[in-house]
Write a protein that holds these residues in place. Sequence first.
Motif, PDB file in Angstrom:
ATOM      1  N   LYS A 150       0.789  -1.232   0.000  1.00 19.28           N
ATOM      2  CA  LYS A 150       0.000   0.000   0.000  1.00 19.28           C
ATOM      3  C   LYS A 150       0.821   1.282   0.000  1.00 19.28           C
ATOM      4  N   ASN A 151       2.098   1.203   0.309  1.00 18.64           N
ATOM      5  CA  ASN A 151       2.910   2.427   0.374  1.00 18.64           C
ATOM      6  C   ASN A 151       4.384   2.084   0.181  1.00 18.64           C
ATOM      7  N   HIS A 155       4.803   3.609  -5.160  1.00 17.01           N
ATOM      8  CA  HIS A 155       3.811   4.592  -4.739  1.00 17.01           C
ATOM      9  C   HIS A 155       4.460   5.963  -4.575  1.00 17.01           C
ATOM     10  N   LEU A 165      -3.166  10.505  -4.619  1.00 15.39           N
ATOM     11  CA  LEU A 165      -3.166   9.546  -3.534  1.00 15.39           C
ATOM     12  C   LEU A 165      -4.512   8.844  -3.473  1.00 15.39           C
ATOM     13  N   GLN A 169      -7.030   4.551   2.618  1.00 18.86           N
ATOM     14  CA  GLN A 169      -5.786   3.815   2.780  1.00 18.86           C
ATOM     15  C   GLN A 169      -5.998   2.362   3.182  1.00 18.86           C
ATOM     16  N   GLY A 173      -3.297  -0.255  -2.741  1.00 19.43           N
ATOM     17  CA  GLY A 173      -2.613   0.907  -3.278  1.00 19.43           C
ATOM     18  C   GLY A 173      -2.649   0.912  -4.797  1.00 19.43           C
TER      19      GLY A 173
END
Length: 248
Positions: A150-151, A155, A165, A169, A173
């Motif tokens: 996800k990060n 990213h 973005l 969250q 992602g």
Amino acid sequence: MGLFSNRVNKKNLKPGDHIYSWRTAYIYAHHGIYVGGDKVIHFTRWGQELGTGTVLDVLVTSSVPARAQVPCSTCTPTEEAHHGVLSSCLNCFLAGGVLYCYEYAVQRYLFLAKVRGGTCTLAASDPDDIVVHRANHLLKYGFGCYNAFKNNCEHFAIYCKTGLLVLDQRTMGHSGQADSLVSGLIAAAFSAPLRLTNTSIFDIGATAFRVYCESRIAADIGKRSDVVKVSVEDLTTRLENSRCTTDY
């Protein structure tokens, strides 16, 4: 750059380019933003340039030449990169690998022709000076908690290039290489019941490939509706108001 390869010569790089280099026989790629002066700003797992936080670490670190695992004197010392964003020379960033340039605003046919995710996106890039500004700002303030799905480094680079973005969250992602894996799992799950019928192997394969392509397009940040444009200063404020719950 060709239809199937984004390989680029170092002399053709310009500040603001999103670059990457494959590790471990094309299993995993590390991404960053070239900011000029032979420097690359990139996001890592707590300052560990070759770490992903997954079982891939065993393969990645074992496949990289020993000389590439020790940053040179011109790179950001690992102990100073407490938030995970590093400034490295191009050679240290590549870690003995080949240089590739990520592509933006590609046509859908080209996006699908590059079957492996993590090489291009349907989203458009912002001007190079804005991209470099974002990367330098995040070098100082960080990019939040590293998460392999996800990060991650891709990213980070995509945000620097687009300012986009994902709003929620908790969802997946927009990393092409992570989405490629998830899309493959979705395609496999979708086509699995067909194996219990009289469906031909060709039809099963065609169905799985179609689902894979549709899943990749739906997950791409250039097509998603759950994204928002965030200035890098506002992003810093958001990160200051949040806490890392995991370093996965």
